[in-house]
Scaffold this motif. Structure first.
Motif, PDB file in Angstrom:
ATOM      1  N   THR A 265       3.992   5.907 -11.033  1.00 46.53           N
ATOM      2  CA  THR A 265       4.040   4.444 -11.096  1.00 46.53           C
ATOM      3  C   THR A 265       3.934   3.935 -12.530  1.00 46.53           C
ATOM      4  OG1 THR A 265       1.641   4.288 -10.791  1.00 46.53           O
ATOM      5  CG2 THR A 265       3.015   4.263  -8.817  1.00 46.53           C
ATOM      6  N   ALA A 266       4.189   4.782 -13.508  1.00 54.26           N
ATOM      7  CA  ALA A 266       4.076   4.362 -14.911  1.00 54.26           C
ATOM      8  C   ALA A 266       5.070   3.251 -15.232  1.00 54.26           C
ATOM      9  CB  ALA A 266       4.284   5.557 -15.837  1.00 54.26           C
ATOM     10  N   GLY A 267       6.296   3.358 -14.725  1.00 50.61           N
ATOM     11  CA  GLY A 267       7.294   2.335 -14.993  1.00 50.61           C
ATOM     12  C   GLY A 267       6.898   0.979 -14.440  1.00 50.61           C
ATOM     13  N   PHE A 268       6.342   0.976 -13.228  1.00 51.07           N
ATOM     14  CA  PHE A 268       5.897  -0.291 -12.640  1.00 51.07           C
ATOM     15  C   PHE A 268       4.752  -0.892 -13.442  1.00 51.07           C
ATOM     16  CE2 PHE A 268       3.110  -2.634  -9.733  1.00 51.07           C
ATOM     17  CZ  PHE A 268       4.003  -3.580  -9.242  1.00 51.07           C
ATOM     18  N   GLN A 269       3.797  -0.058 -13.845  1.00 53.54           N
ATOM     19  CA  GLN A 269       2.668  -0.548 -14.642  1.00 53.54           C
ATOM     20  C   GLN A 269       3.160  -1.131 -15.970  1.00 53.54           C
ATOM     21  OE1 GLN A 269      -0.489  -0.776 -13.916  1.00 53.54           O
ATOM     22  NE2 GLN A 269      -0.796   0.505 -12.112  1.00 53.54           N
ATOM     23  N   GLN A 270       4.121  -0.493 -16.593  1.00 57.06           N
ATOM     24  CA  GLN A 270       4.650  -1.003 -17.861  1.00 57.06           C
ATOM     25  C   GLN A 270       5.322  -2.359 -17.670  1.00 57.06           C
ATOM     26  OE1 GLN A 270       7.268   2.137 -19.061  1.00 57.06           O
ATOM     27  NE2 GLN A 270       5.609   3.628 -19.343  1.00 57.06           N
ATOM     28  N   THR A 271       6.117  -2.499 -16.599  1.00 55.52           N
ATOM     29  CA  THR A 271       6.817  -3.759 -16.350  1.00 55.52           C
ATOM     30  C   THR A 271       5.842  -4.894 -16.084  1.00 55.52           C
ATOM     31  OG1 THR A 271       8.676  -2.514 -15.421  1.00 55.52           O
ATOM     32  CG2 THR A 271       8.571  -4.862 -14.921  1.00 55.52           C
ATOM     33  N   VAL A 272       4.815  -4.612 -15.283  1.00 55.15           N
ATOM     34  CA  VAL A 272       3.840  -5.658 -14.960  1.00 55.15           C
ATOM     35  C   VAL A 272       3.054  -6.070 -16.197  1.00 55.15           C
ATOM     36  CG1 VAL A 272       1.806  -6.205 -13.567  1.00 55.15           C
ATOM     37  CG2 VAL A 272       3.668  -4.895 -12.565  1.00 55.15           C
ATOM     38  N   HIS A 273       2.651  -5.101 -17.010  1.00 54.67           N
ATOM     39  CA  HIS A 273       1.830  -5.425 -18.180  1.00 54.67           C
ATOM     40  C   HIS A 273       2.629  -6.181 -19.240  1.00 54.67           C
ATOM     41  CE1 HIS A 273      -1.197  -2.527 -16.632  1.00 54.67           C
ATOM     42  NE2 HIS A 273      -2.015  -3.328 -17.285  1.00 54.67           N
ATOM     43  N   LYS A 274       3.927  -5.993 -19.298  1.00 55.30           N
ATOM     44  CA  LYS A 274       4.735  -6.781 -20.242  1.00 55.30           C
ATOM     45  C   LYS A 274       4.649  -8.265 -19.896  1.00 55.30           C
ATOM     46  CE  LYS A 274       8.001  -3.028 -21.180  1.00 55.30           C
ATOM     47  NZ  LYS A 274       9.375  -2.506 -20.951  1.00 55.30           N
ATOM     48  N   ILE A 275       4.798  -8.587 -18.621  1.00 55.18           N
ATOM     49  CA  ILE A 275       4.691  -9.987 -18.199  1.00 55.18           C
ATOM     50  C   ILE A 275       3.255 -10.474 -18.362  1.00 55.18           C
ATOM     51  CG2 ILE A 275       5.173 -11.599 -16.339  1.00 55.18           C
ATOM     52  CD1 ILE A 275       7.633 -10.201 -17.220  1.00 55.18           C
TER      53      ILE A 275
ATOM     54  N   GLN B  56      -1.304 -15.166 -13.736  1.00 58.86           N
ATOM     55  CA  GLN B  56      -2.249 -14.173 -14.249  1.00 58.86           C
ATOM     56  C   GLN B  56      -2.993 -13.483 -13.112  1.00 58.86           C
ATOM     57  OE1 GLN B  56      -5.905 -15.595 -15.737  1.00 58.86           O
ATOM     58  NE2 GLN B  56      -6.072 -14.087 -17.376  1.00 58.86           N
ATOM     59  N   THR B  57      -3.407 -14.265 -12.121  1.00 53.40           N
ATOM     60  CA  THR B  57      -4.129 -13.691 -10.972  1.00 53.40           C
ATOM     61  C   THR B  57      -3.255 -12.708 -10.211  1.00 53.40           C
ATOM     62  OG1 THR B  57      -5.417 -15.734 -10.772  1.00 53.40           O
ATOM     63  CG2 THR B  57      -5.385 -14.251  -8.874  1.00 53.40           C
ATOM     64  N   HIS B  58      -2.010 -13.089  -9.922  1.00 49.81           N
ATOM     65  CA  HIS B  58      -1.110 -12.214  -9.157  1.00 49.81           C
ATOM     66  C   HIS B  58      -0.776 -10.940  -9.923  1.00 49.81           C
ATOM     67  CE1 HIS B  58      -0.833 -15.119  -6.057  1.00 49.81           C
ATOM     68  NE2 HIS B  58      -0.064 -15.972  -6.697  1.00 49.81           N
ATOM     69  N   LEU B  59      -0.517 -11.064 -11.218  1.00 49.76           N
ATOM     70  CA  LEU B  59      -0.165  -9.883 -12.005  1.00 49.76           C
ATOM     71  C   LEU B  59      -1.347  -8.932 -12.134  1.00 49.76           C
ATOM     72  CD1 LEU B  59       1.931 -11.628 -14.791  1.00 49.76           C
ATOM     73  CD2 LEU B  59       2.800 -10.169 -12.964  1.00 49.76           C
ATOM     74  N   LEU B  60      -2.534  -9.491 -12.280  1.00 50.95           N
ATOM     75  CA  LEU B  60      -3.726  -8.646 -12.374  1.00 50.95           C
ATOM     76  C   LEU B  60      -3.970  -7.897 -11.070  1.00 50.95           C
ATOM     77  CD1 LEU B  60      -5.869  -7.972 -14.505  1.00 50.95           C
ATOM     78  CD2 LEU B  60      -7.309  -9.756 -13.518  1.00 50.95           C
ATOM     79  N   GLU B  61      -3.767  -8.571  -9.937  1.00 48.69           N
ATOM     80  CA  GLU B  61      -3.919  -7.910  -8.636  1.00 48.69           C
ATOM     81  C   GLU B  61      -2.845  -6.850  -8.444  1.00 48.69           C
ATOM     82  OE1 GLU B  61      -3.915 -10.828  -5.609  1.00 48.69           O
ATOM     83  OE2 GLU B  61      -5.858 -11.691  -6.171  1.00 48.69           O
ATOM     84  N   ALA B  62      -1.638  -7.104  -8.960  1.00 47.97           N
ATOM     85  CA  ALA B  62      -0.562  -6.111  -8.830  1.00 47.97           C
ATOM     86  C   ALA B  62      -0.908  -4.829  -9.575  1.00 47.97           C
ATOM     87  CB  ALA B  62       0.752  -6.697  -9.355  1.00 47.97           C
ATOM     88  N   THR B  63      -1.498  -4.956 -10.766  1.00 51.76           N
ATOM     89  CA  THR B  63      -1.875  -3.752 -11.517  1.00 51.76           C
ATOM     90  C   THR B  63      -2.995  -2.990 -10.823  1.00 51.76           C
ATOM     91  OG1 THR B  63      -3.434  -5.055 -12.854  1.00 51.76           O
ATOM     92  CG2 THR B  63      -1.197  -4.790 -13.692  1.00 51.76           C
ATOM     93  N   ARG B  64      -3.840  -3.686 -10.098  1.00 56.29           N
ATOM     94  CA  ARG B  64      -4.954  -3.024  -9.413  1.00 56.29           C
ATOM     95  C   ARG B  64      -4.526  -2.407  -8.090  1.00 56.29           C
ATOM     96  NH1 ARG B  64      -9.105  -7.945 -10.849  1.00 56.29           N
ATOM     97  NH2 ARG B  64      -9.725  -7.192 -12.908  1.00 56.29           N
ATOM     98  N   LYS B  65      -3.553  -3.017  -7.420  1.00 57.30           N
ATOM     99  CA  LYS B  65      -3.083  -2.472  -6.150  1.00 57.30           C
ATOM    100  C   LYS B  65      -2.220  -1.238  -6.353  1.00 57.30           C
ATOM    101  CE  LYS B  65      -4.847  -5.489  -3.268  1.00 57.30           C
ATOM    102  NZ  LYS B  65      -5.814  -5.087  -2.210  1.00 57.30           N
ATOM    103  N   ALA B  66      -1.474  -1.197  -7.454  1.00 58.22           N
ATOM    104  CA  ALA B  66      -0.599  -0.045  -7.697  1.00 58.22           C
ATOM    105  C   ALA B  66      -1.420   1.154  -8.144  1.00 58.22           C
ATOM    106  CB  ALA B  66       0.443  -0.388  -8.766  1.00 58.22           C
ATOM    107  N   PRO B  67      -1.130   2.357  -7.635  1.00 57.63           N
ATOM    108  CA  PRO B  67      -1.871   3.546  -8.073  1.00 57.63           C
ATOM    109  C   PRO B  67      -1.587   3.873  -9.532  1.00 57.63           C
ATOM    110  CG  PRO B  67      -0.016   4.151  -6.671  1.00 57.63           C
ATOM    111  CD  PRO B  67      -0.107   2.668  -6.617  1.00 57.63           C
ATOM    112  N   SER B  68      -2.588   4.374 -10.217  1.00 58.45           N
ATOM    113  CA  SER B  68      -2.448   4.720 -11.633  1.00 58.45           C
ATOM    114  C   SER B  68      -2.122   6.203 -11.772  1.00 58.45           C
ATOM    115  CB  SER B  68      -3.744   4.387 -12.393  1.00 58.45           C
ATOM    116  OG  SER B  68      -4.025   3.015 -12.301  1.00 58.45           O
ATOM    117  N   ASN B  69      -0.852   6.529 -11.729  1.00 53.58           N
ATOM    118  CA  ASN B  69      -0.413   7.910 -11.929  1.00 53.58           C
ATOM    119  C   ASN B  69       0.944   7.893 -12.616  1.00 53.58           C
ATOM    120  OD1 ASN B  69       1.450   7.294  -9.846  1.00 53.58           O
ATOM    121  ND2 ASN B  69      -0.021   7.964  -8.292  1.00 53.58           N
ATOM    122  N   ALA B  70       1.465   9.076 -12.882  1.00 52.94           N
ATOM    123  CA  ALA B  70       2.723   9.174 -13.621  1.00 52.94           C
ATOM    124  C   ALA B  70       3.893   8.593 -12.837  1.00 52.94           C
ATOM    125  CB  ALA B  70       2.999  10.641 -13.966  1.00 52.94           C
TER     126      ALA B  70
END
Length: 474
Positions: free
Chosen positions: A255-265, A239-253
């Motif tokens: 990186t939408a695919g990466f954000q979706q993959t991380v949030h599924k896990i 949970q800690t690693h995945l939460l940090e991954a969502t915060r480190k990745a930029p929130s724009n169009a």
């Protein structure tokens, strides 16, 4: 616009990028190299093989090293071009050679010439092994990325593993931090593709990720780390690693695919920890549609309806299998039962085991008794079982502030804030040490002035003493 006009503009843009590279090589500064790479990737859709080949010929000089010259010849060969020789060709640095080879790799990948792309990648890797410099680090990391990408598209990802492992050792010894970070993420992706979780865990345990690696590589590394921890039942770390991954990745169009993959896990890990994700997470525009099956899964777990949970899993089984999360979702069955027991314990102060069996759709009262006993032992509910009469007696509800739960919640928040503070301090840029030299020279000048003034005072004192002695003699 005609083709000649487009080729001329492409040549001008690529020549400008090469000038940025040469400026970075002369000044030993990587930000010029990054600028050249950004401009090159922006021109990816406009690449023409004849234009790239002409640029290669413009730097094919006899003064080049043997590895660079053979690499330039290979670029022309794999692009299947035959441009005219340039008598005024200039000397080609390894960075420029790799940059031109990277352009050829992009063209071959976009046109699905996978065989030629793999062979060209091996040639570029040989150039990297012979010339390891600081300005080579950003380009070499991208060469290894597309090297692995060629094998992945060709469904031969395991064949790239030996080369990546040897390159990781070389990059670690040479201090090429971005290349090392890229190779670590590529190897983790390689292991996870073949479900080699133990080897991936050993790789992360025996290697250290560079602290000053780019955020995009750090986010990917944290995602892979969180997935591995989730597979190995370390849900709090995942949970800690995945939460940090969502915060480190930029929130724009982009990186939408990466954000979706991380949030599924992340959603599944939250459920496995006994938590229910917030509803606002499923209302984010970029996540709303991809997380729809996971929203139905959360609703089934929240109400503790085992039949609904099984219906959702069977309905979206192919989707979960494609997302590589089915193995984690299968572990949620016990969580669904625990959620159902928790809601039953809250609603009823006393209930028979037979009613629990009917509400949770269990096979027998013995299964219900075993599951309730395990829930009591795990601290899910506070109740007692009367085995003789066959019912469960719930205890009175206590005030949560009389427990240690608030302390754990505050400790978690304080740890997160301290971690963010330490990361921000590490990422700050401090001025160089040039001003210290000027300060030292200024201090030395002041000391010299003081010594000179003291010597002058001593000279004046000695002169007065001589005059007094002369007066006494007279």
């Amino acid at each position: 616009m005609n083709l000649h006009y487009l080729c001329v503009h492409l040549t001008v843009d690529l020549t400008r990028s090469i000038k940025f590279l040469q400026r970075g090589i002369a000044a030993a500064e990587t930000h010029y190299v990054y600028r050249a790479l950004r401009s090159a990737f922006a021109l990816r859709k406009r690449l023409q093989p004849d234009v790239v080949a002409e640029l290669v010929v413009a730097y094919s000089s006899s003064a080049n090293s043997q590895s660079v010259q053979s690499c330039l010849k290979s670029v022309i060969e794999y692009l299947q071009q035959s441009p005219a020789e340039n008598t005024a060709a200039g000397v080609c640095e390894p960075e420029v050679c790799l940059f031109l080879g990277l352009l050829a790799m992009l063209y071959l990948l976009d046109n699905t010439h996978l065989g030629r792309g793999v062979e060209l990648s091996n040639v570029l890797i040989s150039v990297i092994s012979t010339a390891q410099r600081r300005t080579l680090d950003p380009i070499s990391s991208r060469v290894f990325f597309y090297f692995s990408r060629f094998f992945e598209v060709a469904d031969r990802l395991s064949d790239a593993r030996p080369a990546l492992l040897s390159a990781l050792q070389a990059a670690t010894l040479a201090g090429m931090k971005e290349t090392k970070a890229m190779l670590l993420t590529l190897l983790l992706r390689n292991y996870l593709h073949y479900k080699l979780y133990d080897q991936a865990e050993r790789l992360t345990a025996k290697s250290s990720f560079p602290a000053d690696a780019p955020n995009n590589l750090l986010a990917r590394y944290l995602y892979y780390l969180g997935y591995i921890e989730a597979i190995q039942l370390n849900y709090s770390q995942a949970q800690t690693h995945l939460l940090e991954a969502t915060r480190k990745a930029p929130s724009n169009a982009a990186t939408a695919g990466f954000q979706q993959t991380v949030h599924k896990i992340y959603v599944i890990v939250e459920l496995l920890m006994g938590n229910i994700p917030e509803r606002s997470l499923f209302r984010v525009p970029t996540l709303k549609k991809p997380l729809l099956p996971y929203l139905e899964l959360v609703q089934a777990v929240r109400v503790g309806d085992l039949n609904k949970f099984q219906d959702v899993v069977s309905k979206y089984q192919d989707r979960f299998l494609k997302d590589s999360v089915l193995i984690l979702i299968q572990r949620l069955r016990h969580n669904v039962i625990k959620a159902g027991i928790r809601s039953i314990s809250t609603a009823y102060s006393r209930i028979s085991l037979r009613d629990i069996c009917l509400k949770l759709h269990l096979d027998s009262e013995e299964d219900a008794e075993y599951i309730v006993a395990k829930a009591i032992r795990d601290g899910v509910i506070d109740a007692t079982i009367d085995h003789e009469k066959g019912f469960v007696q719930s205890a009175d509800v206590h005030n949560v502030y009389e427990t240690s739960d608030p302390q754990y919640a505050f400790d978690k928040r304080i740890t997160f804030c301290l971690g963010m503070y330490n990361d921000s301090v590490k990422s700050m840029r401090y001025p160089g040490s040039d001003h210290r030299k000027e300060l030292a020279s200024a201090i030395e000048a002041i000391k010299r002035e003081r010594e000179l003034a003291q010597e002058l005072e001593n000279d004046d004192y000695d002169g007065d003493s001589d005059e007094d002695a002369m007066d006494e003699d007279l």
